[in-house]
Every structure is written in C-alpha cells, then in structure tokens.
Design a protein around this motif. Structure first.
Motif, short mmCIF file in Angstrom:
data_model
loop_
_atom_site.label_atom_id
_atom_site.label_comp_id
_atom_site.label_asym_id
_atom_site.label_seq_id
_atom_site.Cartn_x
_atom_site.Cartn_y
_atom_site.Cartn_z
N HIS A 155 26.01 25.09 51.03
CA HIS A 155 27.34 25.02 50.43
C HIS A 155 27.22 25.16 48.92
O HIS A 155 26.38 24.53 48.29
CB HIS A 155 28.02 23.70 50.77
N ASP A 156 28.11 25.99 48.35
CA ASP A 156 28.07 26.19 46.91
C ASP A 156 28.99 25.20 46.20
O ASP A 156 29.70 24.41 46.83
CB ASP A 156 28.42 27.64 46.54
N ALA A 157 28.99 25.25 44.88
CA ALA A 157 29.78 24.33 44.07
C ALA A 157 31.27 24.45 44.37
O ALA A 157 31.99 23.45 44.38
CB ALA A 157 29.50 24.57 42.59
N ALA A 158 31.75 25.66 44.64
CA ALA A 158 33.17 25.85 44.95
C ALA A 158 33.56 25.13 46.24
O ALA A 158 34.63 24.52 46.32
CB ALA A 158 33.49 27.34 45.04
N PHE A 159 32.67 25.21 47.26
CA PHE A 159 32.94 24.50 48.51
C PHE A 159 33.12 23.01 48.25
O PHE A 159 34.07 22.39 48.73
CB PHE A 159 31.79 24.73 49.51
N TRP A 160 32.19 22.42 47.48
CA TRP A 160 32.25 20.99 47.24
C TRP A 160 33.42 20.61 46.35
O TRP A 160 34.03 19.55 46.54
CB TRP A 160 30.92 20.48 46.67
N ALA A 161 33.79 21.46 45.40
CA ALA A 161 34.97 21.19 44.56
C ALA A 161 36.23 21.17 45.43
O ALA A 161 37.09 20.29 45.27
CB ALA A 161 35.08 22.22 43.45
N ASP A 162 36.34 22.13 46.34
CA ASP A 162 37.48 22.16 47.25
C ASP A 162 37.50 20.94 48.15
O ASP A 162 38.55 20.33 48.38
CB ASP A 162 37.46 23.44 48.11
N ARG A 163 36.34 20.58 48.69
CA ARG A 163 36.25 19.41 49.57
C ARG A 163 36.64 18.14 48.81
O ARG A 163 37.40 17.31 49.31
CB ARG A 163 34.82 19.28 50.11
N ARG A 164 36.14 18.00 47.59
CA ARG A 164 36.46 16.82 46.79
C ARG A 164 37.95 16.74 46.52
O ARG A 164 38.56 15.68 46.60
CB ARG A 164 35.67 16.83 45.48
N GLU A 165 38.58 17.87 46.19
CA GLU A 165 40.02 17.90 45.92
C GLU A 165 40.82 17.53 47.16
O GLU A 165 41.80 16.80 47.09
CB GLU A 165 40.44 19.27 45.40
N GLN A 166 40.37 18.00 48.33
CA GLN A 166 41.03 17.65 49.59
C GLN A 166 40.98 16.14 49.81
O GLN A 166 41.97 15.52 50.20
CB GLN A 166 40.35 18.39 50.75
N ILE A 167 39.82 15.55 49.57
CA ILE A 167 39.66 14.10 49.76
C ILE A 167 40.48 13.34 48.73
O ILE A 167 41.13 12.34 49.04
CB ILE A 167 38.16 13.72 49.71
N GLU A 168 40.48 13.82 47.48
CA GLU A 168 41.29 13.19 46.42
C GLU A 168 42.77 13.23 46.78
O GLU A 168 43.48 12.23 46.60
CB GLU A 168 41.05 13.90 45.08
N ALA A 169 43.25 14.36 47.28
CA ALA A 169 44.66 14.48 47.66
C ALA A 169 45.01 13.50 48.78
O ALA A 169 46.08 12.86 48.74
CB ALA A 169 44.97 15.92 48.08
N ALA A 170 44.13 13.35 49.75
CA ALA A 170 44.38 12.41 50.84
C ALA A 170 44.41 10.98 50.32
O ALA A 170 45.26 10.17 50.74
CB ALA A 170 43.30 12.56 51.92
N ALA A 171 43.52 10.65 49.38
CA ALA A 171 43.50 9.30 48.82
C ALA A 171 44.78 9.02 48.03
O ALA A 171 45.37 7.93 48.15
CB ALA A 171 42.27 9.14 47.91
N ARG A 172 45.24 9.99 47.25
CA ARG A 172 46.47 9.80 46.48
C ARG A 172 47.67 9.64 47.41
O ARG A 172 48.55 8.81 47.18
CB ARG A 172 46.67 10.98 45.54
N ALA A 173 47.72 10.46 48.46
CA ALA A 173 48.84 10.38 49.40
C ALA A 173 48.87 9.03 50.11
O ALA A 173 49.94 8.48 50.35
CB ALA A 173 48.74 11.52 50.42
N ALA A 174 47.70 8.49 50.42
CA ALA A 174 47.62 7.19 51.10
C ALA A 174 47.94 6.05 50.15
O ALA A 174 48.43 5.00 50.58
CB ALA A 174 46.24 6.99 51.71
#
Length: 192
Positions: free
Chosen positions: A172-191
């Motif tokens: 996995h490249d840096a872009a994959f992990w940046a996208d994954r991190r943003e997805q997790i951040e968005a879920a945390a903010r929504a919760a």
C-alpha cells in the motif's frame, strides 16, 4: 499436550516476538531508533534495551542463573528507568547484540529446566514461581512491547508488519493510507 510440547510452543512464540521487535529497527537512522515518540519518551531502541534487561532477569536471576553482564537495577530509583532509553555512547549494535546474548542465555535456561521448576521473583514480593508462569509472563511482556514497537515504527515511517520483509512488502502506498486515515477520521467525527 505434554509439558515439553507446551514449553516448545511457548518458546517458539517468544522467539518470534523477539525477532519482530528487533526487525522494527531495520532501515531506520540512529536518530529514528532513539527518538522519543511518546510523552514518556518511549522509543524503539529503548524497548529493545528494556526487553533485554527484563528477559535477563526473568530467565536468569529468577532461576539462580544470573546473566553474566551488569543490568540496570529495578530497586534503585535513580536506575529504575535506565533500561528504557539508550545514551549516545551506547550503539545500536551493542544494544541488539546484548539482546541476542540474553536470548541465548534465556534459551539455555529454558532448555535446562522443566516448566514446573521454580524460581524466586524478588519484585513480585519474593514469590516462588514455576518456570511456566514466568515464561507466560515474559511472552506477554515481549508481545506487549512488540505491539508498542509496531505503533512506534508506523509513526516514524508508516512501515507495518511483523518483520522486515512484511514491512517492505505491504503493497500500500502513502495515498492508500491517507485515504484510509481520512475514512476513519470521518467515521470518528460522525460518531462524536
């Protein structure tokens, strides 16, 4: 499972965790293996030094088989945390080589004693404890610190995995992990 098979199984897990911790140093600069990465100063090379110190105690002192090199004291306040970091005059090679010598010393203890052999753990209230309990405790501690090393290494350069090969072959490249991190951040903010 008989006692010899149980001991061999636990020992194999310990060997794997030892190697996993040391592998976390691969490819990093002297600064990156030593730099404090938490509020308390936890760092990768310090974890190796700490594990070496305590394995030498658990599979050495406890069973009347002291490791032949000096160890920082656990019962003297000034020395109590000396095993958690590495001074500039201690080389990475020296720390890792010492840990490997501790492995050999500990392995000799495991080969010489049965799981029901007892030793005295002074820092557990001078309790008399069977090797089985000590080995399980040491495996748990080593695994716990291997987990710390996983997170510290990921913080340094994003490398993940249990060994150097897995860290390099993650795919996995840096872009994959940046996208994954943003997805997790968005879920945390929504919760939240």
């Amino acid at each position: 499972m008989d006692a010899d098979a149980a001991k061999a199984n636990l020992h194999n897990y310990l060997k794997h965790e030892r190697e996993a911790v040391v592998a976390k140093l691969d490819g990093l600069s002297e600064y990156d293996v030593r730099r404090p990465l938490t509020v308390t100063g936890t760092n990768l090379l310090g974890l190796v030094k700490h594990l070496a110190t305590w394995e030498a105690r658990y599979l050495g002192e406890v069973f009347g088989r002291p490791f032949p090199e000096p160890l920082p004291r656990w019962d003297i306040e000034a020395d109590r945390l000396a095993d958690m970091w590495v001074a500039e005059d201690e080389s990475r090679a020296d720390v890792v080589d010492r840990y490997r010598r501790v492995w050999a010393h500990g392995d000799a203890t495991l080969q010489a004693l049965d799981l029901d052999a007892t030793g005295r753990v002074e820092w557990w209230g001078d309790a008399e404890v069977p090797l089985f309990n000590v080995l399980v405790h040491l495996l748990a501690e080593t695994s716990r610190h291997a987990g710390h090393a996983d997170i510290l290494r990921e913080e340094v350069d994003g490398a993940v995995g249990t060994d150097a090969e897995a860290m390099a072959a993650d795919g996995h490249d840096a872009a994959f992990w940046a996208d994954r991190r943003e997805q997790i951040e968005a879920a945390a903010r929504a919760a939240g």
